[in-house]
Design a protein around this motif. Structure first.
Motif, short mmCIF file in Angstrom:
data_model
loop_
_atom_site.label_atom_id
_atom_site.label_comp_id
_atom_site.label_asym_id
_atom_site.label_seq_id
_atom_site.Cartn_x
_atom_site.Cartn_y
_atom_site.Cartn_z
N PHE A 1 30.77 -7.76 -5.15
CA PHE A 1 31.21 -6.80 -4.22
C PHE A 1 31.05 -7.37 -2.80
O PHE A 1 29.99 -7.83 -2.25
N ARG A 2 32.08 -7.07 -1.91
CA ARG A 2 31.84 -7.36 -0.58
C ARG A 2 31.34 -6.56 0.20
O ARG A 2 30.19 -6.90 1.12
N VAL A 3 31.20 -5.15 -0.22
CA VAL A 3 30.42 -4.05 0.63
C VAL A 3 29.88 -2.93 -0.40
O VAL A 3 30.56 -2.88 -1.41
N GLN A 4 28.86 -2.04 -0.01
CA GLN A 4 28.63 -1.08 -0.61
C GLN A 4 28.63 0.10 0.34
O GLN A 4 28.09 -0.20 1.30
N ALA A 5 29.19 1.33 0.06
CA ALA A 5 29.32 2.29 1.15
C ALA A 5 28.77 3.54 0.44
O ALA A 5 29.41 3.85 -0.40
N LEU A 6 27.73 4.02 0.65
CA LEU A 6 26.91 4.92 0.20
C LEU A 6 27.02 6.19 1.02
O LEU A 6 26.33 6.14 2.15
N ILE A 7 27.25 7.54 0.62
CA ILE A 7 27.32 8.78 1.29
C ILE A 7 26.26 9.57 0.79
O ILE A 7 26.22 9.87 -0.40
N TYR A 8 25.64 10.00 1.64
CA TYR A 8 24.00 10.97 1.45
C TYR A 8 23.69 10.37 0.10
O TYR A 8 23.62 11.25 -0.92
N PRO A 9 23.21 9.32 -0.19
CA PRO A 9 22.74 8.93 -1.53
C PRO A 9 21.29 9.44 -1.89
O PRO A 9 20.28 9.80 -1.05
N GLN B 1 12.22 -6.75 -3.52
CA GLN B 1 12.89 -7.42 -2.61
C GLN B 1 13.80 -8.38 -2.85
O GLN B 1 14.94 -8.58 -2.00
N GLU B 2 13.54 -9.09 -3.97
CA GLU B 2 14.48 -10.16 -4.35
C GLU B 2 15.92 -9.68 -4.57
O GLU B 2 16.76 -10.34 -4.64
N VAL B 3 15.84 -8.35 -5.24
CA VAL B 3 17.03 -7.56 -5.36
C VAL B 3 17.78 -7.44 -4.36
O VAL B 3 19.15 -7.58 -4.26
N LEU B 4 17.23 -6.51 -3.49
CA LEU B 4 17.70 -6.16 -2.10
C LEU B 4 18.35 -7.23 -1.35
O LEU B 4 19.38 -7.07 -0.63
N THR B 5 17.80 -8.47 -1.44
CA THR B 5 18.27 -9.47 -0.59
C THR B 5 19.61 -9.99 -0.90
O THR B 5 20.43 -10.26 -0.15
N GLN B 6 19.83 -9.77 -2.15
CA GLN B 6 21.26 -9.77 -2.79
C GLN B 6 22.39 -8.93 -2.60
O GLN B 6 23.40 -9.20 -2.82
N ALA B 7 21.82 -7.78 -1.94
CA ALA B 7 22.88 -6.86 -1.88
C ALA B 7 23.93 -6.88 -0.77
O ALA B 7 23.74 -7.85 -0.06
N PRO B 8 25.21 -6.57 -0.98
CA PRO B 8 26.21 -6.54 -0.05
C PRO B 8 26.03 -5.75 1.41
O PRO B 8 25.11 -4.90 1.31
N PRO B 9 26.81 -6.23 2.25
CA PRO B 9 26.42 -5.39 3.43
C PRO B 9 26.82 -4.10 3.45
O PRO B 9 27.48 -3.72 2.31
N GLU C 1 15.09 -5.12 5.96
CA GLU C 1 13.82 -6.12 5.83
C GLU C 1 14.19 -7.11 4.87
O GLU C 1 13.65 -8.17 4.97
N ALA C 2 15.06 -6.92 4.08
CA ALA C 2 15.52 -7.98 3.00
C ALA C 2 16.74 -8.85 3.64
O ALA C 2 17.15 -9.78 3.12
N GLY C 3 17.25 -8.69 5.01
CA GLY C 3 17.87 -9.23 5.49
C GLY C 3 19.30 -9.05 5.38
O GLY C 3 20.51 -9.78 5.71
N VAL C 4 19.60 -7.84 4.97
CA VAL C 4 20.93 -7.47 4.81
C VAL C 4 21.25 -6.54 5.78
O VAL C 4 21.00 -5.69 6.45
N ALA C 5 22.90 -6.70 6.33
CA ALA C 5 23.35 -5.96 7.56
C ALA C 5 23.67 -4.56 6.97
O ALA C 5 24.29 -4.20 5.71
N VAL C 6 23.15 -3.35 7.63
CA VAL C 6 23.16 -2.13 7.41
C VAL C 6 24.18 -1.28 8.76
O VAL C 6 23.62 -1.42 9.82
#
Length: 427
Positions: free
Chosen positions: A233-241, A350-358, A382-387
């Motif tokens: 996935f290139r991105v994930q978009a979460l609405i009031y998750p 943390q190692e999972v979040l590091t791999q998450a998409p923007p 904190e895991a280095g993902v753009a939010v």
């Protein structure tokens, strides 16, 4: 004769007056001053509260489960909503045994592939499906408000939107919904499937709202961590998750516990139904008994939802953590989903979040789930993902769905615009 007519009219006016007062009393709900169009919100909330109470009554009488009453009401109300749009083709099909509705932009751009989005609807993992199987065809997949949203996204983004009709509680409980979501994702991400819909493999995202955002985040984690996945996935978009069930006393839960439309006890009930728990656990959940200091099983998770660290001071305000000294491990033992990151993505390592998409996170000030989204965003950063945060001071839970018929709320319209704009710029 005239005297009798006068008496009857007087009685009618008295009855009408008291009915009007009673109706106004039922409809009126004190709202935070920042919420715009308050009477629209009150009317919507009154209707929802009425259906919820009717559902509980039917449930108490042993006639049907209350969520089936909610689904019945939603299904028969939303059938009145408009369901057509220019430039979008809609088809019902099956992905990995699951019903899905595919919204395809019909705009023809020579040589260009489309964006692709996998959408998971909200509804507490229990509401949002009116589909009825008839052989290989389906009718009325999901709620019409999502139908309208997906049509608009397909049209404005020149995209292919796949809305997944995952199975619902009480018939299916965790991890059933999660398994449905990940199966739909793996099917969509197959190169041959993307090619069939003319989707660019490098421009595929996952999205959803509320419980659907929960599934979206869990799916994004799974796909990101799979080294064998040919497409990510290139991105994930979460609405009031909704992302965790270990703390029902975050500042947003405390501040908004009585704010429409998602009341604090209702969210606890949705969690219990999703995890297959006994309704009698609602009060212990709300008291955070399952997260007491003496519950050693939570040691590795406590910092992941330590809102005194993860939330800014402007959000924490003067609220204090609710952590009982002594509790019970019974709920954790009976409901292992409480600490399973597939059910509670905020608890991912943390190692999972590091791999998450923007990631795009939409939050509303007057929503019990506000802090779930904000804490998850902070952990991703904190895991280095753009939010990208999109916070609405006048928003409340579910407002995006009310951008459409019959409410047309201004805050909902703004949420939809911002959401689609971000996807257009980042997907």
């Amino acid at each position: 004769m005239l005297q009798g007519s006068h008496t009857e009219m007087h009685l009618f006016l008295v009855i009408a007056f008291f009915l009007t007062v009673a109706t106004a009393y039922y409809i009126y709900t004190p709202l935070p001053s920042a919420i715009s169009e308050p009477w629209k919100v009150m009317l919507l909330d009154a209707g929802i509260r009425f259906v919820v109470k009717m559902g509980y009554l039917v449930d108490d009488l042993g006639l049907s489960h209350h969520t089936r009453v909610l689904n019945f009401a939603v299904d028969h109300l939303e059938v009145l909503a408009p369901h057509s749009s220019e430039g979008v083709s809609v088809s019902d099909t099956v992905f990995a045994g699951l019903q899905v509705r595919v919204f395809e932009s019909t705009r023809e751009l020579r040589g260009q592939l489309k964006r692709g989005l996998l959408y998971f609807h909200g509804g507490g993992w229990a509401i949002g499906s009116g589909s009825k199987w008839k052989g290989e065809t389906t009718t009325n997949i999901g709620m019409r408000s999502y139908d309208q949203l997906c049509r608009r996204m397909a049209q404005e983004l020149d995209a292919v939107i796949v809305s997944v009709d995952y199975r619902l509680a009480p018939d299916v409980v965790f991890p059933g919904q999660y398994h449905d979501a990940i199966q739909a994702a793996w099917h969509f991400l197959q190169p041959e499937v993307l090619a069939r819909y003319s989707v660019d493999p490098g421009r595929v995202g996952v999205t959803g709202d509320s419980a659907g955002a929960n599934l979206g985040a869990a799916v994004a984690h799974e796909v990101a961590m799979d080294s064998q996945a040919p497409i990510k996935f290139r991105v994930q978009a979460l609405i009031y998750p909704v992302l965790q069930a270990l703390d029902f006393n975050t500042p947003s839960y405390q501040q908004n516990q009585a704010v429409p439309i998602l009341y604090r006890p209702l969210m606890a009930r949705f969690w219990l139904e999703y995890l297959g728990g006994d309704p009698s656990y609602i009060q212990p959940l709300l008291a955070n008994d399952h997260a007491a200091l003496d519950v050693s099983q939570l040691t590795s998770h406590r910092d992941k939802l330590n809102w005194t660290r993860l939330l800014p001071a402007t959000v924490r305000k003067n609220y204090e953590p609710v952590v009982p000294l002594r509790g019970s491990v019974q709920m954790l033992e009976e409901l292992p989903g409480l600490t399973d990151p597939r059910a509670a993505p905020l608890l991912a390592e943390q190692e999972v979040l590091t791999q998450a998409p923007p990631t795009y996170i939409l939050t509303c000030e007057h929503d019990v789930l506000r802090d779930d989204g904000l804490m998850y965003g902070r952990r991703l950063e904190e895991a280095g993902v753009a939010v990208s945060y999109d916070h609405h001071e006048d928003g409340f839970h579910g407002c995006l769905s009310f951008a459409f018929w019959p409410a047309y709320l201004e805050v909902g319209i703004r949420c939809v615009q911002n959401y689609i704009c971000w996807l257009g710029e980042n997907l």
